[in-house]
Design a protein around this motif. Structure first.
Motif, PDB file in Angstrom:
ATOM      1  N   LEU A   1       2.825   4.334   5.706  1.00 44.05           N
ATOM      2  CA  LEU A   1       3.117   3.047   6.347  1.00 44.05           C
ATOM      3  C   LEU A   1       4.591   2.994   6.744  1.00 44.05           C
ATOM      4  O   LEU A   1       4.946   2.405   7.762  1.00 44.05           O
ATOM      5  CB  LEU A   1       2.771   1.887   5.409  1.00 44.05           C
ATOM      6  N   VAL A   2       5.455   3.633   5.962  1.00 46.85           N
ATOM      7  CA  VAL A   2       6.882   3.714   6.294  1.00 46.85           C
ATOM      8  C   VAL A   2       7.061   4.511   7.584  1.00 46.85           C
ATOM      9  O   VAL A   2       7.825   4.117   8.467  1.00 46.85           O
ATOM     10  CB  VAL A   2       7.685   4.351   5.135  1.00 46.85           C
ATOM     11  N   TYR A   3       6.343   5.620   7.696  1.00 47.94           N
ATOM     12  CA  TYR A   3       6.406   6.428   8.918  1.00 47.94           C
ATOM     13  C   TYR A   3       5.975   5.594  10.128  1.00 47.94           C
ATOM     14  O   TYR A   3       6.643   5.598  11.160  1.00 47.94           O
ATOM     15  CB  TYR A   3       5.526   7.679   8.799  1.00 47.94           C
ATOM     16  N   LYS A   4       4.873   4.896  10.002  1.00 45.92           N
ATOM     17  CA  LYS A   4       4.368   4.090  11.120  1.00 45.92           C
ATOM     18  C   LYS A   4       5.375   3.021  11.524  1.00 45.92           C
ATOM     19  O   LYS A   4       5.646   2.832  12.711  1.00 45.92           O
ATOM     20  CB  LYS A   4       3.028   3.456  10.745  1.00 45.92           C
TER      21      LYS A   4
ATOM     22  N   ALA B   1      -2.716  12.506  -2.099  1.00 42.83           N
ATOM     23  CA  ALA B   1      -3.245  12.526  -3.465  1.00 42.83           C
ATOM     24  C   ALA B   1      -2.753  11.331  -4.283  1.00 42.83           C
ATOM     25  O   ALA B   1      -3.480  10.805  -5.113  1.00 42.83           O
ATOM     26  CB  ALA B   1      -2.868  13.836  -4.154  1.00 42.83           C
ATOM     27  N   ASN B   2      -1.531  10.909  -4.052  1.00 46.66           N
ATOM     28  CA  ASN B   2      -0.969   9.758  -4.773  1.00 46.66           C
ATOM     29  C   ASN B   2      -1.000   8.483  -3.935  1.00 46.66           C
ATOM     30  O   ASN B   2      -0.253   7.554  -4.189  1.00 46.66           O
ATOM     31  CB  ASN B   2       0.462  10.062  -5.216  1.00 46.66           C
ATOM     32  N   GLY B   3      -1.858   8.462  -2.930  1.00 41.49           N
ATOM     33  CA  GLY B   3      -1.967   7.296  -2.057  1.00 41.49           C
ATOM     34  C   GLY B   3      -1.334   7.538  -0.708  1.00 41.49           C
ATOM     35  O   GLY B   3      -0.603   8.500  -0.506  1.00 41.49           O
ATOM     36  N   SER B   4      -1.625   6.648   0.220  1.00 40.17           N
ATOM     37  CA  SER B   4      -1.138   6.832   1.589  1.00 40.17           C
ATOM     38  C   SER B   4      -0.080   5.803   1.972  1.00 40.17           C
ATOM     39  O   SER B   4       0.310   5.721   3.136  1.00 40.17           O
ATOM     40  CB  SER B   4      -2.317   6.775   2.567  1.00 40.17           C
ATOM     41  N   GLU B   5       0.425   5.035   1.010  1.00 42.32           N
ATOM     42  CA  GLU B   5       1.385   3.968   1.315  1.00 42.32           C
ATOM     43  C   GLU B   5       2.647   4.497   1.992  1.00 42.32           C
ATOM     44  O   GLU B   5       3.213   3.832   2.842  1.00 42.32           O
ATOM     45  CB  GLU B   5       1.773   3.209   0.037  1.00 42.32           C
TER      46      GLU B   5
ATOM     47  N   ASN C   1      -7.858   9.905   6.373  1.00 44.20           N
ATOM     48  CA  ASN C   1      -8.648   9.559   5.193  1.00 44.20           C
ATOM     49  C   ASN C   1      -9.864   8.711   5.534  1.00 44.20           C
ATOM     50  O   ASN C   1     -10.866   8.752   4.829  1.00 44.20           O
ATOM     51  CB  ASN C   1      -7.787   8.834   4.161  1.00 44.20           C
ATOM     52  N   LYS C   2      -9.777   7.950   6.607  1.00 46.21           N
ATOM     53  CA  LYS C   2     -10.889   7.087   7.011  1.00 46.21           C
ATOM     54  C   LYS C   2     -11.955   7.842   7.806  1.00 46.21           C
ATOM     55  O   LYS C   2     -13.052   7.340   7.992  1.00 46.21           O
ATOM     56  CB  LYS C   2     -10.365   5.908   7.836  1.00 46.21           C
TER      57      LYS C   2
ATOM     58  N   ASP D   1       5.199  14.985   5.949  1.00 43.06           N
ATOM     59  CA  ASP D   1       5.767  14.643   4.659  1.00 43.06           C
ATOM     60  C   ASP D   1       5.202  15.643   3.664  1.00 43.06           C
ATOM     61  O   ASP D   1       4.004  15.684   3.423  1.00 43.06           O
ATOM     62  CB  ASP D   1       5.416  13.218   4.235  1.00 43.06           C
ATOM     63  N   MET D   2       6.070  16.467   3.132  1.00 44.93           N
ATOM     64  CA  MET D   2       5.650  17.536   2.221  1.00 44.93           C
ATOM     65  C   MET D   2       6.073  17.258   0.782  1.00 44.93           C
ATOM     66  O   MET D   2       6.364  18.168   0.023  1.00 44.93           O
ATOM     67  CB  MET D   2       6.180  18.881   2.717  1.00 44.93           C
ATOM     68  N   SER D   3       6.074  15.987   0.412  1.00 44.57           N
ATOM     69  CA  SER D   3       6.417  15.610  -0.954  1.00 44.57           C
ATOM     70  C   SER D   3       5.368  16.081  -1.952  1.00 44.57           C
ATOM     71  O   SER D   3       5.661  16.245  -3.126  1.00 44.57           O
ATOM     72  CB  SER D   3       6.579  14.092  -1.067  1.00 44.57           C
ATOM     73  N   GLU D   4       4.152  16.256  -1.484  1.00 41.96           N
ATOM     74  CA  GLU D   4       3.055  16.735  -2.320  1.00 41.96           C
ATOM     75  C   GLU D   4       2.505  18.026  -1.726  1.00 41.96           C
ATOM     76  O   GLU D   4       2.550  18.228  -0.509  1.00 41.96           O
ATOM     77  CB  GLU D   4       1.932  15.712  -2.374  1.00 41.96           C
TER      78      GLU D   4
END
Length: 125
Positions: free
Chosen positions: A18-21, A11-15, A38-39, A64-67
């Protein structure tokens, strides 16, 4: 190399994914992240089937369950029913559901992207 499926809300972006990758690319084979999800332009049923297939193929699940994310919760439920090891990461300022803490003992909290990278790099999956 173990296969992992990385999931979470965007919801707040997928950036953040990139850290996970970056942190996991030498440790695990990444089957997919929310960036690729998303794609994907399939129907609702195709999206569900794609998620189910990813969970089935993965040796471990990283979330990642931040959201808040109903979809990620469903995927974690699938993984739990298949007895997949589940690792959850979340920003310390987020509200992680008590059900997530009941689902796995592998919940790690981070302050920022640098700390997340370090946690991912040091975690034995």
């Amino acid at each position: 190399m173990k296969k992992t499926y990385v999931l979470g809300a965007t919801a707040n972006g997928s950036e953040i994914f990139l850290v996970y990758k970056k942190a996991l690319k030498k440790k695990l084979e990444i089957l997919g992240t929310p960036i690729e999800t998303n794609k994907f332009n399939g129907t609702n049923l195709e999206r569900f089937n794609r998620a189910q297939l990813s969970v089935n193929k993965a040796d471990i699940i990283i979330a990642d369950m931040s959201e808040v994310s109903t979809g990620a919760g469903i995927e974690l439920g699938m993984a739990h029913m298949l007895n997949k090891p589940i690792y959850v990461f979340a920003n310390k300022n987020s509200k992680v559901s008590s059900l997530i803490y009941g689902l796995t003992n592998n919940v790690k909290l981070y302050n920022d992207e640098n700390e997340l990278y370090e946690l991912l790099s040091k975690t034995e999956f």
